[in-house]
Design an enzyme around this catalytic site. Structure first.
Site, PDB file in Angstrom:
ATOM      1  N   GLY A 113       0.795  -1.222   0.000  1.00  0.00           N
ATOM      2  CA  GLY A 113       0.000   0.000   0.000  1.00  0.00           C
ATOM      3  C   GLY A 113       0.826   1.270   0.000  1.00  0.00           C
ATOM      4  O   GLY A 113       0.348   2.329   0.401  1.00  0.00           O
ATOM      5  N   GLU A 116       2.297  -7.922  -9.445  1.00  0.00           N
ATOM      6  CA  GLU A 116       2.541  -6.543  -9.866  1.00  0.00           C
ATOM      7  C   GLU A 116       3.867  -6.431 -10.618  1.00  0.00           C
ATOM      8  O   GLU A 116       4.869  -7.036 -10.228  1.00  0.00           O
ATOM      9  CB  GLU A 116       2.534  -5.620  -8.647  1.00  0.00           C
ATOM     10  CG  GLU A 116       1.225  -5.707  -7.860  1.00  0.00           C
ATOM     11  CD  GLU A 116       0.987  -4.523  -6.955  1.00  0.00           C
ATOM     12  OE1 GLU A 116       1.863  -3.626  -6.915  1.00  0.00           O
ATOM     13  OE2 GLU A 116      -0.065  -4.487  -6.302  1.00  0.00           O
ATOM     14  N   HIS A 133       3.104   6.806  -3.848  1.00  0.00           N
ATOM     15  CA  HIS A 133       3.231   5.389  -4.210  1.00  0.00           C
ATOM     16  C   HIS A 133       1.964   4.606  -3.899  1.00  0.00           C
ATOM     17  O   HIS A 133       2.002   3.377  -3.789  1.00  0.00           O
ATOM     18  CB  HIS A 133       4.433   4.750  -3.500  1.00  0.00           C
ATOM     19  CG  HIS A 133       5.726   5.420  -3.784  1.00  0.00           C
ATOM     20  ND1 HIS A 133       6.317   5.440  -5.030  1.00  0.00           N
ATOM     21  CD2 HIS A 133       6.552   6.146  -2.987  1.00  0.00           C
ATOM     22  CE1 HIS A 133       7.447   6.119  -4.986  1.00  0.00           C
ATOM     23  NE2 HIS A 133       7.606   6.563  -3.764  1.00  0.00           N
ATOM     24  N   ARG A 154      -3.818 -11.656  -1.866  1.00  0.00           N
ATOM     25  CA  ARG A 154      -5.157 -11.309  -1.376  1.00  0.00           C
ATOM     26  C   ARG A 154      -5.933 -10.658  -2.510  1.00  0.00           C
ATOM     27  O   ARG A 154      -5.402 -10.466  -3.609  1.00  0.00           O
ATOM     28  CB  ARG A 154      -5.052 -10.323  -0.205  1.00  0.00           C
ATOM     29  CG  ARG A 154      -4.230  -9.065  -0.561  1.00  0.00           C
ATOM     30  CD  ARG A 154      -4.225  -8.043   0.546  1.00  0.00           C
ATOM     31  NE  ARG A 154      -3.243  -7.004   0.350  1.00  0.00           N
ATOM     32  CZ  ARG A 154      -3.394  -5.935  -0.434  1.00  0.00           C
ATOM     33  NH1 ARG A 154      -4.500  -5.805  -1.135  1.00  0.00           N
ATOM     34  NH2 ARG A 154      -2.456  -5.025  -0.542  1.00  0.00           N
TER      35      ARG A 154
END
Length: 667
Positions: free
Chosen positions: A164, A275, A235, A296
Site C-alpha cells: 500500500g 505486480e 506510491h 489477497r
C-alpha cells in the site's frame, strides 16, 4: 460448502463480501471495534462480534479475538478482506489449525511472497524477470550505499514486509540516502513490525501494471487480464483501469504469461495479484519487471470484475469450499473497459494529507457508476483507519465511454464536513494526456501545475453562496440580507481566509451585485494593490435539497450547496468552493492561516524530535515528526528563529490542535 462466513475486516470490502455471501446463501458474521459500532458492514451481516477499542492493534489485528469470534458464532470460514491480517501467514495458519477454512492462499504461500526480497529470489528461480537491485540479509547503510552506486540513482527503497505504499521512498542522490532510509524504517516498523528493506532501480519512464490471477492450489492458474495502476500519489494508487491502455500485444502476452507463471511457482490458491513495472523508455524500453505479489484481493479488483463479468468474491468462496476453478482460461472473455477512482478523505492541496471529521453531506453518484462504499452520511472518518470513503467504478464498451462516465460520476459526487480528493480526481480524469492513455508512475508529478490548480470562485459561486447563507438560521444577524427589500446591503463573505465585500442592490428584474475582493486588514496593512471589483446581475432560488437555480449575466446554471463547517460548500460541476459569512465587526480582521502551524494537524503520536531547545532553526526545517493515519507528518518551522521548547516527547499521543512546539521567530 461454506455455510457461515466471518468477515475479518471493515468498510467497503466487508460490505462487498457480505453481499456476495448472502447471494450465495451463506450467513455472515461481522467483527467491529468501538469506532464501528453502527457502521454499515455491522448492520449488513447476520451477526456481529465486538473486538475492542478503535485502534486496529487493539481490535482488528488481534488474531486470537477473531478466531474466538468464529468459534463462538459457529463460522466455518474466515475471509480476511484486504489490509489488516489478510497477508499474515501466522494468522492463516492459526485459522487452519483451528479447523476453520481460510479464504485465501496457504500460509506457506503467504510467507513465500510476503517478503518482497524472498519473493524476488523465488521469481528469479522461476524465470520471471525482476527489477535490478539488492534484497539480501545485510541491512547496513554501507551495503545499501554500495547497491545504490552499483545500480545507479535514483533508487527505490521498499520495506520487505510492506504494501500500500507504506515504507516506500524514492532517493534521488547519495546525500539523501541515510536520512530517507531512517525515515522509511520508522514507518515500516510502525506499520508492519519489520524494518528490513530492499533497494531497487527506480525506473523513471515506467507504468505500474498488474495481473489478476486465480489458482486452485493444485497447480492450475488462470488470469483475468491486466490492470494499469500507474497514476499514484505517495506510491499509492488512486485511479486504476482495465485493460491497460495502448499496451503492445507482445508486451501484454509476456505480462500475462509472467503473471500465471508466478502463481504456478507457488502453487497458488485463491485470488492474487502479481505486480509489474513496465519500462517504457531508454535502452530497456518494453521490458516488464516483477515487483511483488499481493496474496489477497486487491482494492482495485472491481475493474477486472467489470471487464470479465465475474464476481471475484464468489470465486474465492467457491475455491475455498474445494470446488476448484469455476472457468478455464479460454472461457474468460474480456468485455469493454473499466475505471476505478478512489475517493479519499484527504486534502490534495496539502500533499494529500488525510482529513478527519464527520460526513455531514455524502452524495455518491448513481446510475452511471458502481459504488463500493462502507460509510454513510453522518458517519465520522477517524484517524484509526484508511481514509477511503468509496470506490467509484465505471464501465463502457470502449475506453472513452468508460472515462466519460467516470468524469460525469465525479461531477455528481458531493462530500461536506471534511476534505476529499474528488475535485482533484475530476481534473485528473479530464486531463488530455490521461484521456489518451499517456500515463506513468510520475504522471501527477509531471502535471501537478495543472492538476493542483484550483479555480477561484466566480460570479455564480458568490451568488449561490449569498443565496444559501441568507437561508441559514444561525448565520450572523448583521448585516441583514433581505432579498425582498429594496436596499443596498452588504455581506462579508470569506473564501480561503480572504474576506470580500459583497454589495447587493435589488432591481426590478433581480439583483445587481458588486464584489470587492481581498478586503482584509492584512491586505491594507501590506499595501497590496486592490483587485478590481466584479459587477454582475443575477436571479436565483434555492430548493430544499440544496440545489440552487441561477441566472447570472443571462447565463442559466445549477449549483449545489451544503453546510460545511462554519459556512457553505458550493459545487459547480466537480469543483467546490468553501465560503463563510463573517460578522462585519470582526470580518475585516479575519486573517487566519494554517501555514507554518506548530499544532498537531490531527490526532497522532510524536515519533521524533529533530532539534533541542535553544537551537537556531532555519525556515522550513523539520522540528518534529508525528505519525497519524499510517503516515508520517513533519512539523516545520514557519520562519527562521529559535526553538524554545517541545511540549511532547517521542511516544506521546497528541490531539488535533495541540501545541507541539514553542518557537520564537527571528526579528
Amino acid at each position: 460448502m461454506i455455510t457461515k462466513l466471518l468477515i475479518a475486516n471493515r468498510g467497503e470490502i466487508a460490505c462487498r463480501i457480505a453481499r456476495t455471501a448472502h447471494r450465495m446463501g451463506v450467513r455472515t458474521v461481522a467483527v467491529f471495534s468501538d469506532a464501528d459500532c453502527n457502521a454499515p458492514h455491522v448492520r449488513l451481516c447476520d451477526e456481529a462480534i465486538h473486538l475492542g477499542p478503535a485502534p486496529a492493534a487493539e481490535s482488528y489485528l488481534i488474531a486470537e479475538k477473531i478466531i474466538a469470534a468464529a468459534k463462538r458464532t459457529g463460522a466455518d470460514a474466515i475471509h480476511p478482506g484486504y489490509g489488516f491480517l489478510s497477508e499474515n501467514a501466522d494468522f492463516a495458519e492459526a485459522v487452519e489449525d483451528a479447523g476453520i477454512i481460510f479464504v485465501g492462499p496457504t500460509a506457506e504461500t503467504i510467507r513465500a511472497m510476503g517478503s518482497k526480497s524472498a519473493a524476488k529470489d523465488l521469481m528469479e528461480e522461476a524465470g520471471v524477470p525482476v527489477t535490478p537491485g539488492y534484497q539480501g540479509e545485510d541491512q547496513s547503510l554501507r551495503t545499501f550505499r554500495d547497491a545504490a552506486e552499483r545500480i545507479g540513482y535514483p533508487v527505490l527503497l521498499k520495506a520487505t514486509a510492506g504494501g500500500g505504499g507504506k515504507g516506500m521512498r524514492m532517493v534521488e542522490n547519495a546525500a539523501d540516502l541515510a536520512d530517507t532510509l531512517d525515515s522509511a524504517r520508522r514507518e515500516a516498523k510502525s506499520a508492519f513490525g519489520d524494518e528490513r528493506f530492499l533497494i531497487e532501480k527506480y525506473v523513471p519512464h515506467a507504468r505500474h501494471l498488474e495481473v489478476q490471477i486465480f489458482g486452485d492450489g493444485k497447480g492450475n492458474v488462470v488470469h483475468m487480464f491486466e490492470r494499469d495502476c500507474s497514476v499514484q500519489r505517495r506510491h499509492q494508487k488512486i485511479i486504476e483501469e482495465a485493460p491497460a491502455p495502448d499496451l503492445p500485444p507482445a508486451v501484454r502476452a509476456k505480462l500475462l504469461e509472467a503473471g500465471v507463471n508466478a502463481g504456478k511457482a507457488v502453487n497458488y490458491r485463491g485470488a492474487g495479484t502479481v505486480e509489474f513495472l513496465y519500462d517504457t523508455g531508454g535502452q530497456d524500453g518494453g521490458q516488464v519487471y516483477f515487483m511483488e505479489m499481493n496474496t489477497r484481493l486487491q482494492v482495485e479488483h472491481p475493474v477486472s470484475e467489470m471487464i470479465t463479468g465475474l464476481d471475484f468474491v464468489e470465486w474465492q468462496l467457491r475455491i475455498a469450499s474445494g470446488d476448484g476453478l469455476p472457468y478455464r482460461q479460454e472461457d474468460i472473455v474480456e468485455l469493454g473497459h473499466a475505471f476505478e477512482a478512489r475517493l479519499y478523505a484527504e486534502d490534495a492541496s496539502q500533499n494529500f494529507a488525510p482529513s478527519i471529521g464527520t460526513l455531514t453531506t455524502l452524495h455518491l453518484p448513481g446510475g452511471r457508476a458502481r459504488i463500493d462504499s462502507g460509510v454513510e452520511e453522518g458517519q465520522t472518518i477517524t484517524p484509526h483507519y484508511d481514509p477511503m470513503i468509496a470506490k467509484i467504478i465505471t464501465h463502457g464498451a470502449r475506453r472513452s465511454i468508460a472515462l466519460n462516465r467516470l468524469v460525469m460520476a465525479l461531477e455528481e459526487t458531493r462530500v461536506a464536513g471534511l476534505e476529499t480528493n474528488a475535485p482533484f480526481l475530476h481534473r485528473l480524469a479530464q486531463h488530455p494526456k490521461f484521456a489518451r492513455g499517456e500515463v506513468s508512475t510520475r504522471f501527477i508529478e509531471h502535471h501537478g501545475s495543472e492538476l493542483f490548480d484550483e479555480p477561484a470562485p466566480d460570479a455564480p459561486v458568490w451568488a449561490a453562496a449569498a443565496l444559501f447563507l441568507r437561508h441559514v438560521p444561525d448565520a450572523p444577524a448583521a448585516p441583514a440580507f433581505r432579498l425582498n427589500r429594496a436596499a443596498h446591503e452588504v455581506l462579508w463573505l470569506e473564501h480561503d481566509g480572504e474576506p470580500a465585500l459583497f454589495h447587493l442592490y435589488q432591481e426590478e428584474d433581480g439583483y445587481r451585485a458588486v464584489l470587492e475582493p481581498d478586503a482584509s486588514a492584512a491586505a491594507r496593512r501590506e499595501g497590496r494593490e486592490a483587485k478590481p471589483a466584479q459587477s454582475f446581475t443575477f436571479t436565483g432560488s434555492r430548493a430544499a435539497n440544496g440545489e440552487i437555480s441561477l441566472t447570472v449575466n443571462g447565463r442559466r446554471l445549477t449549483a449545489k450547496a451544503a453546510r460545511h463547517g462554519k459556512g457553505v460548500r458550493i459545487w459547480l460541476g466537480a469543483e467546490q468552493f468553501d465560503i463563510r459569512l463573517v460578522d462585519p465587526l470582526t470580518g475585516a480582521q479575519s486573517e487566519g492561516s494554517a501555514e507554518g502551524s506548530l499544532t498537531a494537524p490531527m490526532p497522532g503520536i510524536v515519533t521524533l524530535l529533530n532539534a533541542k531547545p535553544g537551537d537556531e532553526i532555519a525556515a522550513g526545517a523539520s522540528l518534529l515528526v508525528m505519525e497519524a493515519m499510517k503516515m508520517e507528518h513533519s512539523i516545520k518551522a514557519p520562519a527562521a528563529g529559535v526553538l524554545k521548547a517541545y511540549r511532547f516527547s517521542p511516544g506521546d499521543q497528541v490531539k488535533e490542535g495541540d501545541l507541539l512546539v514553542e518557537f520564537e521567530a527571528a526579528e
